[in-house]
Design a protein around this motif. Structure first.
Motif, PDB file in Angstrom:
ATOM      1  N   ALA A  28       0.813  -1.206   0.000  1.00  0.00           N
ATOM      2  CA  ALA A  28       0.000   0.000   0.000  1.00  0.00           C
ATOM      3  C   ALA A  28       0.849   1.259   0.000  1.00  0.00           C
ATOM      4  N   ASN A  29       2.010   1.218   0.657  1.00  0.00           N
ATOM      5  CA  ASN A  29       2.839   2.411   0.746  1.00  0.00           C
ATOM      6  C   ASN A  29       3.265   2.923  -0.622  1.00  0.00           C
ATOM      7  N   ARG A  30       3.540   2.033  -1.549  1.00  0.00           N
ATOM      8  CA  ARG A  30       3.954   2.450  -2.892  1.00  0.00           C
ATOM      9  C   ARG A  30       2.871   3.302  -3.536  1.00  0.00           C
ATOM     10  N   TRP A  31       1.625   2.961  -3.322  1.00  0.00           N
ATOM     11  CA  TRP A  31       0.534   3.704  -3.951  1.00  0.00           C
ATOM     12  C   TRP A  31       0.303   5.045  -3.265  1.00  0.00           C
ATOM     13  N   VAL A  32       0.646   5.122  -1.978  1.00  0.00           N
ATOM     14  CA  VAL A  32       0.619   6.427  -1.311  1.00  0.00           C
ATOM     15  C   VAL A  32       1.696   7.331  -1.906  1.00  0.00           C
ATOM     16  N   VAL A  33       2.866   6.755  -2.150  1.00  0.00           N
ATOM     17  CA  VAL A  33       3.936   7.513  -2.805  1.00  0.00           C
ATOM     18  C   VAL A  33       3.463   8.012  -4.167  1.00  0.00           C
ATOM     19  N   LEU A  34       2.799   7.145  -4.929  1.00  0.00           N
ATOM     20  CA  LEU A  34       2.294   7.536  -6.247  1.00  0.00           C
ATOM     21  C   LEU A  34       1.322   8.712  -6.123  1.00  0.00           C
ATOM     22  N   LEU A  35       0.476   8.682  -5.100  1.00  0.00           N
ATOM     23  CA  LEU A  35      -0.477   9.774  -4.895  1.00  0.00           C
ATOM     24  C   LEU A  35       0.249  11.100  -4.673  1.00  0.00           C
ATOM     25  N   VAL A  36       1.284  11.089  -3.833  1.00  0.00           N
ATOM     26  CA  VAL A  36       2.048  12.309  -3.572  1.00  0.00           C
ATOM     27  C   VAL A  36       2.721  12.802  -4.849  1.00  0.00           C
ATOM     28  N   LEU A  37       3.294  11.873  -5.624  1.00  0.00           N
ATOM     29  CA  LEU A  37       3.966  12.249  -6.864  1.00  0.00           C
ATOM     30  C   LEU A  37       2.978  12.834  -7.870  1.00  0.00           C
ATOM     31  N   CYS A  38       1.783  12.279  -7.916  1.00  0.00           N
ATOM     32  CA  CYS A  38       0.776  12.777  -8.861  1.00  0.00           C
ATOM     33  C   CYS A  38       0.316  14.187  -8.488  1.00  0.00           C
ATOM     34  N   VAL A  39       0.195  14.454  -7.195  1.00  0.00           N
ATOM     35  CA  VAL A  39      -0.153  15.814  -6.768  1.00  0.00           C
ATOM     36  C   VAL A  39       0.947  16.791  -7.195  1.00  0.00           C
ATOM     37  N   PRO A 195      -1.295  26.740  -0.563  1.00  0.00           N
ATOM     38  CA  PRO A 195      -1.744  25.736   0.408  1.00  0.00           C
ATOM     39  C   PRO A 195      -1.329  24.322   0.037  1.00  0.00           C
ATOM     40  N   LEU A 196      -1.304  24.021  -1.257  1.00  0.00           N
ATOM     41  CA  LEU A 196      -0.889  22.677  -1.668  1.00  0.00           C
ATOM     42  C   LEU A 196       0.580  22.439  -1.358  1.00  0.00           C
ATOM     43  N   MET A 197       1.411  23.449  -1.586  1.00  0.00           N
ATOM     44  CA  MET A 197       2.828  23.290  -1.292  1.00  0.00           C
ATOM     45  C   MET A 197       3.094  23.230   0.210  1.00  0.00           C
ATOM     46  N   ILE A 198       2.333  23.983   0.992  1.00  0.00           N
ATOM     47  CA  ILE A 198       2.490  23.939   2.451  1.00  0.00           C
ATOM     48  C   ILE A 198       2.193  22.535   2.979  1.00  0.00           C
ATOM     49  N   VAL A 199       1.238  21.856   2.353  1.00  0.00           N
ATOM     50  CA  VAL A 199       0.924  20.481   2.742  1.00  0.00           C
ATOM     51  C   VAL A 199       1.932  19.501   2.153  1.00  0.00           C
ATOM     52  N   ALA A 200       2.336  19.745   0.897  1.00  0.00           N
ATOM     53  CA  ALA A 200       3.190  18.782   0.193  1.00  0.00           C
ATOM     54  C   ALA A 200       4.571  18.662   0.821  1.00  0.00           C
ATOM     55  N   LEU A 201       5.127  19.755   1.345  1.00  0.00           N
ATOM     56  CA  LEU A 201       6.481  19.694   1.901  1.00  0.00           C
ATOM     57  C   LEU A 201       6.600  18.725   3.074  1.00  0.00           C
ATOM     58  N   PRO A 202       5.811  18.876   4.147  1.00  0.00           N
ATOM     59  CA  PRO A 202       5.966  17.909   5.251  1.00  0.00           C
ATOM     60  C   PRO A 202       5.503  16.503   4.878  1.00  0.00           C
ATOM     61  N   VAL A 203       4.422  16.396   4.093  1.00  0.00           N
ATOM     62  CA  VAL A 203       3.943  15.067   3.701  1.00  0.00           C
ATOM     63  C   VAL A 203       4.979  14.367   2.836  1.00  0.00           C
ATOM     64  N   GLY A 204       5.588  15.111   1.896  1.00  0.00           N
ATOM     65  CA  GLY A 204       6.613  14.520   1.044  1.00  0.00           C
ATOM     66  C   GLY A 204       7.832  14.085   1.821  1.00  0.00           C
ATOM     67  N   ARG A 205       8.229  14.899   2.799  1.00  0.00           N
ATOM     68  CA  ARG A 205       9.399  14.538   3.599  1.00  0.00           C
ATOM     69  C   ARG A 205       9.126  13.296   4.445  1.00  0.00           C
ATOM     70  N   TRP A 206       7.896  13.141   4.867  1.00  0.00           N
ATOM     71  CA  TRP A 206       7.540  12.004   5.714  1.00  0.00           C
ATOM     72  C   TRP A 206       7.316  10.732   4.893  1.00  0.00           C
ATOM     73  N   LEU A 207       6.671  10.848   3.748  1.00  0.00           N
ATOM     74  CA  LEU A 207       6.243   9.660   3.012  1.00  0.00           C
ATOM     75  C   LEU A 207       7.187   9.230   1.895  1.00  0.00           C
ATOM     76  N   LEU A 208       7.817  10.184   1.218  1.00  0.00           N
ATOM     77  CA  LEU A 208       8.587   9.825   0.029  1.00  0.00           C
ATOM     78  C   LEU A 208       9.905   9.175   0.410  1.00  0.00           C
ATOM     79  N   PRO A 209      10.302   8.115  -0.274  1.00  0.00           N
ATOM     80  CA  PRO A 209      11.592   7.485  -0.004  1.00  0.00           C
ATOM     81  C   PRO A 209      12.716   8.265  -0.668  1.00  0.00           C
ATOM     82  N   GLU A 210      13.875   8.242  -0.051  1.00  0.00           N
ATOM     83  CA  GLU A 210      15.059   8.838  -0.658  1.00  0.00           C
ATOM     84  C   GLU A 210      15.772   7.778  -1.479  1.00  0.00           C
ATOM     85  N   SER A 211      16.300   8.157  -2.608  1.00  0.00           N
ATOM     86  CA  SER A 211      17.053   7.231  -3.445  1.00  0.00           C
ATOM     87  C   SER A 211      18.041   8.014  -4.272  1.00  0.00           C
ATOM     88  N   THR A 212      19.138   7.362  -4.620  1.00  0.00           N
ATOM     89  CA  THR A 212      20.156   7.961  -5.473  1.00  0.00           C
ATOM     90  C   THR A 212      20.566   6.938  -6.520  1.00  0.00           C
TER      91      THR A 212
END
Length: 590
Positions: A28-39, A195-212
């Protein structure tokens, strides 16, 4: 991969530690990541078009000059297209989530500056900063998606959703902009991002995985600057041609020439470097290079046509901007549907058939629109737009999926940047090319209207809108004759442009015949996928396979901690084993 690596480790080795173990719960987490990316993508796509309907209000309030107004509109896509490769490859080095979050912050700050810009100069700077933020966000969304969805079938579904959101953003932009301008003021088209960016910053930092990606060797700063400057110059020249400037005009030709020289030097530099900024070997793979070419052709054939169609709906049929946006909604809904069912279709048809069929459907829809005349035919328009949207999205979805599959997770940022850059270049060249075709077919129809002075005919030949203004000035029989002739000439030019667009789309269908015939995926169970990957031979895994069972003893002696370290070191390659196997299989079948 060593023989001791388990199927579970192989599946998750490239996924950040906080995302491991999600398979048991259905991922399920992968699809939450997809939701954040789509926003994230939705914001960038909306901002690319939301200003168009606000231009009259901006002009009335800030009173920019002609050149300043042109920069207000064009600086965002110009800067964004120029910096995609720079930030896409930087994300591969320093972390894709880090670049994405920085893009969020910059996008929000630039939106606030643009909303309250007191003069045209500040608005131009703010729009340029929005372009920088957009260039950070766009490739990061695709590269993170490539990392989080190592299984190709799941990734295809995710890309379908991603591309459907992009279609929604492009269509919603003018409608949202029109609503905000009518009810508030022009700055609200930017303020809605906050407002979308104010929400996206903390949500993205919490949910999105880091990768290089691959961090071997230093990041090629000079190469990144050369690519950015070269693309900026080329896109600037292309946009000038699309705005009506002559291609041989010094102000147009000079930046294009400088840009081409810089890009040639950039390619030569990348070929000589041990650790290049962009892996140009990707273009040696037919699936990658043909996919990129298909993206360019699809946009080249249709973006300029979309602008001409909007003029037709407003100037020939007399629809309001809001009515025009509503008429284009069937195209958007059809594109959304194609994105959502694209994954299943790709598994049934394969990349070759799906891209070719998408191009064919789009060409058929474009030709059907030649039935448009000086009178309104809603059924023809709706039917044509539905087929057009479905065919276009089918083509773009399949091309993006094939392109991204050819790139390893380590080079996903660079590959995503190449795809997005080809999209932007195709759109710019399409506007210039089809706009030139339209003008060439339109001008003869208004050059010698009986009773109209030569000076008036010359002014009317610039555009249909200009012809209407001239006819109003003339009045009487001459004005009515000019208006009627210009409408007929515009419809004729539209038909010629549609025919040229259809020819380009059919060319894309022929190019798609070089794509892989089937969508190669890993075996359904991970053990089978592991066994298939291990059979690739010494060319793929020689150093690992030569260790054989002798290595198992030391591995066992090192214990669980060292096994985890080994898995982490192999992380960037692990999820690519199915993709490498797919390419090897396709090459063998070819």
């Amino acid at each position: 991969m060593s023989g001791t690596t388990t199927a579970g480790n192989r599946r998750t080795a490239g996924v950040p530690r906080q995302w491991r173990g999600t398979e048991a719960s259905g991922g399920a987490n992968r699809w939450v990541v997809l939701l954040v990316l789509c926003v994230s993508l939705l914001l960038v796509a909306v901002d690319a078009t939301v200003l168009h309907v606000a231009v009259p209000a901006v002009t009335e309030d800030l009173r920019p000059g002609g050149i300043e107004l042109l920069w207000i509109v064009d600086v965002y896509p110009l800067v964004c297209a120029s910096l995609l490769i720079l930030f896409g490859t930087l994300g591969d080095r320093v972390g894709r989530r880090r670049v994405l979050l920085l893009g969020y912050a910059l996008f929000g700050a630039a939106s606030a500056i643009a909303a309250f810009a007191p003069n045209p100069q500040i608005l131009i700077v703010a729009r340029a900063l929005l372009g920088v933020g957009g260039a950070m966000i766009m490739p990061a969304t695709l590269s993170i998606l490539r990392q989080v969805f190592p299984d190709r079938r799941e990734r295809a579904l995710a890309i379908g959703v991603w591309s459907a959101v992009a279609a929604v953003g492009a269509a919603v932009g003018p409608l949202l902009g029109g609503f905000l301008v009518e009810n508030f003021w022009w700055g609200s088209v930017f303020l809605v991002n906050l407002p979308l960016m104010i929400v996206a910053l903390p949500v993205g930092r919490w949910l999105l995985p880091e990768s290089t990606g691959d961090k071997n060797g230093p990041w090629d700063v000079l190469g990144a600057v050369m690519a950015a400057c070269g693309l900026f110059c080329v896109v600037l020249g292309v946009k000038r041609v699309g705005s009506g400037a002559g291609p041989l005009d010094a102000v147009t030709a000079a930046p294009v020439l400088v840009g081409v020289v810089l890009l040639v030097l950039f390619v030569r530099r990348q070929r000589r470097r041990t650790h290049p900024l962009v892996d140009l070997k990707l273009f040696a793979r037919p699936a990658f290079s043909i996919s990129v070419g298909c993206i360019v052709l699809a946009l080249l054939a249709l973006v300029g046509l979309e602008l001409i169609a909007a003029q037709y709906l407003q100037l020939v049929l007399g629809l309001t901007p809001l009515e025009t946006g509503l008429r284009l909604l069937p195209l958007t809904f059809a594109a959304m549907a194609a994105g959502l069912v694209g994954s299943r279709m790709l598994q049934w048809l394969g990349p070759r058939t799906m891209v070719a069929v998408g191009f064919g459907l789009t060409a058929l829809a474009v030709l059907s629109l030649t039935a448009m005349g000086q009178s309104d035919r809603p059924a023809v328009l709706v039917g044509g737009f539905i087929v057009l949207g479905f065919g276009l999205e089918t083509t773009l979805f399949s091309a993006y999926e094939s392109m991204l599959n050819e790139a390893s997770s380590g080079s996903a940022g660079g590959a995503a940047a190449i795809g997005e850059t080809s999209y932007q270049l195709g759109a710019g060249i399409g506007i210039a090319l089809l706009g030139s075709v339209m003008n060439a077919a339109y001008k003869p129809g208004v050059s010698s209207v009986p009773g109209v002075p030569a000076s008036a005919s010359s002014a009317a030949s610039q555009s249909l809108g200009a012809a209407y203004k001239v006819s109003d000035r003339l009045g009487g029989h001459a004005g009515e004759a000019l208006r009627s002739a210009s409408r007929a000439a515009f419809v004729h030019g539209l038909h010629v442009t549609l025919a040229v667009s259809a020819g380009l789309l059919l060319l894309g269908a022929l190019a798609a015949l070089r794509l892989p015939k089937v969508m190669e995926c890993a075996a359904d169970d991970e053990e089978s996928g592991q066994g298939a990957a291990d059979q690739q031979g010494a060319a793929e895994q020689g150093p690992v396979d030569q260790r054989g069972a002798a290595d198992q003893g030391p591995v066992d002696q090192r214990g669980a901690a060292d096994q985890q370290s080994s898995a982490d070191q192999q992380g960037p390659d692990a999820p690519d084993a199915p993709a490498r196997f797919d390419r090897a299989t396709v090459a063998a079948e070819s």
